[in-house]
Structures are given as C-alpha cells and as structure tokens.
Design a protein around this motif. Structure first.
Motif, PDB file in Angstrom:
ATOM      1  N   LYS A  25       0.839  -1.286   0.046  1.00  0.00           N
ATOM      2  CA  LYS A  25      -0.087  -0.021  -0.024  1.00  0.00           C
ATOM      3  C   LYS A  25       0.984   1.210   0.074  1.00  0.00           C
ATOM      4  O   LYS A  25       0.595   2.104   0.460  1.00  0.00           O
ATOM      5  CB  LYS A  25      -0.931   0.009   1.055  1.00  0.00           C
ATOM      6  N   VAL A  26       1.994   1.009  -0.674  1.00  0.00           N
ATOM      7  CA  VAL A  26       2.899   2.299  -0.943  1.00  0.00           C
ATOM      8  C   VAL A  26       3.037   2.719  -2.250  1.00  0.00           C
ATOM      9  O   VAL A  26       3.060   1.818  -3.181  1.00  0.00           O
ATOM     10  CB  VAL A  26       4.193   1.904  -0.422  1.00  0.00           C
ATOM     11  N   PRO A  27       2.618   4.042  -2.680  1.00  0.00           N
ATOM     12  CA  PRO A  27       2.577   4.288  -4.178  1.00  0.00           C
ATOM     13  C   PRO A  27       4.034   4.291  -4.514  1.00  0.00           C
ATOM     14  O   PRO A  27       4.808   5.316  -4.116  1.00  0.00           O
ATOM     15  CB  PRO A  27       1.742   5.794  -4.077  1.00  0.00           C
ATOM     16  N   PRO A  28       4.577   3.625  -5.539  1.00  0.00           N
ATOM     17  CA  PRO A  28       5.732   3.468  -5.986  1.00  0.00           C
ATOM     18  C   PRO A  28       6.366   4.987  -6.602  1.00  0.00           C
ATOM     19  O   PRO A  28       7.339   5.449  -6.534  1.00  0.00           O
ATOM     20  CB  PRO A  28       5.857   2.647  -7.221  1.00  0.00           C
ATOM     21  N   SER A  58      17.186   6.373   1.875  1.00  0.00           N
ATOM     22  CA  SER A  58      16.923   4.859   1.816  1.00  0.00           C
ATOM     23  C   SER A  58      15.562   4.532   1.762  1.00  0.00           C
ATOM     24  O   SER A  58      14.562   5.526   1.914  1.00  0.00           O
ATOM     25  CB  SER A  58      17.082   4.297   3.416  1.00  0.00           C
ATOM     26  N   ARG A  59      15.210   3.677   0.694  1.00  0.00           N
ATOM     27  CA  ARG A  59      13.898   3.241   0.274  1.00  0.00           C
ATOM     28  C   ARG A  59      13.165   2.770   1.074  1.00  0.00           C
ATOM     29  O   ARG A  59      11.894   2.918   1.244  1.00  0.00           O
ATOM     30  CB  ARG A  59      13.976   2.332  -0.873  1.00  0.00           C
ATOM     31  N   ASP A  60      13.784   1.930   2.225  1.00  0.00           N
ATOM     32  CA  ASP A  60      12.805   1.383   3.195  1.00  0.00           C
ATOM     33  C   ASP A  60      12.583   2.561   4.408  1.00  0.00           C
ATOM     34  O   ASP A  60      11.244   2.555   4.731  1.00  0.00           O
ATOM     35  CB  ASP A  60      13.882   0.335   4.224  1.00  0.00           C
ATOM     36  N   ALA A  61      13.337   3.552   4.564  1.00  0.00           N
ATOM     37  CA  ALA A  61      13.051   4.521   5.625  1.00  0.00           C
ATOM     38  C   ALA A  61      11.911   5.314   4.839  1.00  0.00           C
ATOM     39  O   ALA A  61      10.988   5.801   5.539  1.00  0.00           O
ATOM     40  CB  ALA A  61      14.359   5.330   5.875  1.00  0.00           C
ATOM     41  N   LEU A  62      11.931   5.794   3.365  1.00  0.00           N
ATOM     42  CA  LEU A  62      10.941   6.508   2.967  1.00  0.00           C
ATOM     43  C   LEU A  62       9.627   5.753   2.997  1.00  0.00           C
ATOM     44  O   LEU A  62       8.419   6.356   3.252  1.00  0.00           O
ATOM     45  CB  LEU A  62      11.359   6.753   1.568  1.00  0.00           C
ATOM     46  N   GLU A  63       9.783   4.525   2.555  1.00  0.00           N
ATOM     47  CA  GLU A  63       8.221   3.542   2.829  1.00  0.00           C
ATOM     48  C   GLU A  63       7.642   3.582   4.274  1.00  0.00           C
ATOM     49  O   GLU A  63       6.759   3.880   4.503  1.00  0.00           O
ATOM     50  CB  GLU A  63       8.496   2.140   2.308  1.00  0.00           C
ATOM     51  N   ALA A  64       8.741   3.440   5.336  1.00  0.00           N
ATOM     52  CA  ALA A  64       8.268   3.591   6.648  1.00  0.00           C
ATOM     53  C   ALA A  64       7.596   4.725   6.970  1.00  0.00           C
ATOM     54  O   ALA A  64       6.648   4.873   7.873  1.00  0.00           O
ATOM     55  CB  ALA A  64       9.520   3.007   7.423  1.00  0.00           C
ATOM     56  N   HIS A  65       8.320   5.934   6.564  1.00  0.00           N
ATOM     57  CA  HIS A  65       7.791   7.285   7.047  1.00  0.00           C
ATOM     58  C   HIS A  65       6.404   7.382   6.267  1.00  0.00           C
ATOM     59  O   HIS A  65       5.429   8.130   6.972  1.00  0.00           O
ATOM     60  CB  HIS A  65       8.958   8.209   6.700  1.00  0.00           C
ATOM     61  N   TYR A  66       6.182   7.027   5.170  1.00  0.00           N
ATOM     62  CA  TYR A  66       4.910   7.070   4.378  1.00  0.00           C
ATOM     63  C   TYR A  66       3.953   6.153   5.195  1.00  0.00           C
ATOM     64  O   TYR A  66       2.731   6.765   5.155  1.00  0.00           O
ATOM     65  CB  TYR A  66       4.994   6.470   2.909  1.00  0.00           C
ATOM     66  N   LEU A  67       4.326   4.994   5.602  1.00  0.00           N
ATOM     67  CA  LEU A  67       3.269   4.181   6.039  1.00  0.00           C
ATOM     68  C   LEU A  67       2.981   4.799   7.472  1.00  0.00           C
ATOM     69  O   LEU A  67       1.894   4.191   8.115  1.00  0.00           O
ATOM     70  CB  LEU A  67       3.927   2.772   6.258  1.00  0.00           C
ATOM     71  N   ALA A  68       3.808   5.628   8.283  1.00  0.00           N
ATOM     72  CA  ALA A  68       3.546   6.151   9.519  1.00  0.00           C
ATOM     73  C   ALA A  68       2.635   7.395   9.343  1.00  0.00           C
ATOM     74  O   ALA A  68       2.496   8.034  10.504  1.00  0.00           O
ATOM     75  CB  ALA A  68       4.811   6.557  10.094  1.00  0.00           C
ATOM     76  N   GLY A  69       2.293   7.543   8.099  1.00  0.00           N
ATOM     77  CA  GLY A  69       1.381   8.888   7.973  1.00  0.00           C
ATOM     78  C   GLY A  69       2.091  10.308   7.862  1.00  0.00           C
ATOM     79  O   GLY A  69       1.533  11.256   7.708  1.00  0.00           O
TER      80      GLY A  69
END
Length: 326
Positions: free
Chosen positions: A53-56, A74-85
């Motif tokens: 559920k992360v927009p590429p 970091s891709r993982d850090a960006l995804e984690a921040h997006y998922l955190a709102g």
C-alpha cells in the motif's frame, strides 16, 4: 465469420486489460525513469510496493530528487515514513533545502518533525529567511501612573533542534508581552520610556524569552508607543470617592443616632409631664380633705384662688408681651 470476429475482439480486449494490470503492478516507465536518473531499484520492489500500500511514484520521485541533490536516502526509510502517515515529498524537499543552505538536518530529525505535525520544509525556509511576528497592542503602566500602549515586531528564526516539543508562536508572543509590561512597569516615568524605547528591547532580550521554544529571537523592535489613560489619577479619584461615601455613611449613622436620642428624650419629657399631671390631680383632693378636717377655711381658700388668678393673669400678660416683642 461473425463468431471469429467476436472472438478476436474479445482476445484484444483481454490482452489490453491484462497489459494494463501488468503495467499497473509493474510500473516499467517509472523503473526506467529511476534507471536513467541514477536510482537503483528493481522491478520486484516496485511490484511489492503495491501490496504494501505504498505508491511507487512517491518513493521513486523522492529517491530521484535526493540523488540529484547528493542527499543519501533509503527506500525502506521512505516507505516506513509514508506508512507512518508522514509527507515524504515535504521531508525530501526540506533535506535538499537544508543541504544547500549548509544547515545540519538529519533524516531522522526531519521525519520526527514532520510526524510531530510541523511543516519541516517551512521550518528550513524560516531558518534561512527569518520571520517577523507583529505583537498585538500591549498595555502597561509606568510608576508615575501613566498608561502606555506598545506594539513590537519580533524577528525570529526557526530552531531545528527545538521543533519537536518546542513551544510555538503564541508562547513567544506571550513572553514578549510579559517582558514589555515588566520593563515599562519598572520605569519611573513614562517620559523616559518615550525618549528611549530601545530600553524595552534590551530588557526583553536579556530575559532569554526563546528558551524552550521552537524559535530563536533575533531582535525585538518597538514599532509604536501610544499614551493611554492616567491610571494614577483615576485610582486617586476612585479612592477619594470611596472615602467620601464612607464619610457620608458615618455622618448618616451619627444623624440617625441623634434622631433616636432626641425621640428618646421627648418620650422621657412626656413621661415627666404625665407624672406632673398625675401629681396635680391630687391637689383638689388634698383641698377637699383639708376642708373636711378643718385645716383650711373659706378665706384661706379664697386667697388661694386669688393667687391662682393673679398667676394666670401674669402668665397671659407675659405671653402677650413676648408675642408683641417678636
């Protein structure tokens, strides 16, 4: 022929739908844009982002912007921040701006500020370009009783380290207003304040009002000072009016007591007259008793009547003479 044509069109539609689904889950165009921009990301990761559920597009554009600005992300850090709102684009913009302005800002700090509800990109801009805050009119009274109304302009710069947990603009304005009131109140005369308004700025700046806030106060400038009411005179007038009311109340109390005493004396006089009348009633009885016992004769009684008549005549003459004199 008709059946063969319908089957062909159905096959074409099916292929188009399948191609759309494949391109949606495997964004080849986005992968190619990242590849030519120097960002290494696999098609599998782009495919798995859909399931996470992360927009590429958001992540790839952020990586491309960071790569072009020499900011390691970091891709993982960006995804984690997006998922955190969080707002990924805003955080990356802030990191790039901070790097260009030689402002120390880490990725963890930027994401923490963003998740705390503050605009981290605006904070970086404020660190580069300070902000001017106009205070509302602050009313204070000097020691000579004159009211002064002051307006100030506070130049602040964002303090990146204090953005998380630091107080906002309202606290800064409240502290500056308190400092203005304190400095004017400590002045012996309002004329001294009007002559040297920078005295207020120096006193307020020395108090360290930006402690614990998300800002750093650069300067406090007094924009305008107006003269208000003469509070000292108003207070004296109010005190005089209160003293007058108290004196009037005490005088009214004394008057009421005097009236009560007068009424009491009148009542006592009436009581004394009643006793005199009661004593006078006994005189005829005593005369009659004297006649019966032989202690009073007819001639004695006639002399008594003559004396009473003379006394009554003198009283009437004295009364008429007093009226004529008046």
């Amino acid at each position: 022929m008709i059946e063969e044509a319908a089957g062909t069109w159905g096959l074409i539609v099916g292929v188009i739908v399948l191609l759309f689904i494949v391109l949606y889950f495997i964004p080849i165009g986005l992968w190619f844009s990242a590849l030519v921009s120097g960002v290494r990301i696999s098609l599998i990761q782009l495919f798995l982002m859909r399931f996470r559920k992360v927009p590429p597009g958001v992540i790839v554009r952020a990586l491309i912007e960071g790569t072009k600005a020499d900011v390691t992300l970091s891709r993982d850090a960006l995804e984690a921040h997006y998922l955190a709102g969080g707002h990924v684009a805003r955080v990356v913009h802030a990191l790039v701006s901070a790097a260009k302005a030689n402002i120390e800002l880490s990725f963890n700090m930027a994401t923490a500020i963003d998740l705390a509800g503050r605009d981290v990109f605006e904070a970086v801009q404020m660190s580069v370009n300070p902000k001017v805050i106009n205070t509302p009119p602050v009313t204070a009274v000097s020691k000579d009783g004159i009211q002064l109304i002051a307006k100030a302009r506070v130049t602040v710069r964002a303090n990146i380290r204090q953005l998380v947990g630091g107080a906002g603009e309202e606290t800064v304005l409240a502290r500056v207003g308190e400092g203005i009131v304190s400095s004017i109140g400590s002045s012996h005369s309002h004329k001294a304040v009007l002559e040297n308004p920078d005295f207020i700025s120096r006193v307020v700046l020395e108090k360290g009002l930006d402690a614990g806030t998300a800002f750093e106060i650069l300067s406090i400038d007094i924009a305008d000072i107006d003269i208000g009411k003469n509070i000292g005179a108003v207070l004296q007038m109010d005190q005089a009016e209160a003293d007058k009311n108290i004196a009037q109340a005490k005088a009214e109390e004394r008057r009421a007591m005097a009236i009560a005493l007068e009424q009491e004396m009148i009542a006592k006089a009436q009581e004394a007259r009643a006793k005199v009348i009661e004593a006078e009633v006994q005189v005829p009885l005593a005369i009659a008793e004297a006649f019966r016992t032989g202690n009073l004769g007819v001639m004695d009684y006639m002399k008594y009547k003559n004396i009473m008549a003379d006394t009554s005549m003198r009283d009437s003459i004295a009364g008429e003479g007093g009226k004529s004199k008046e």
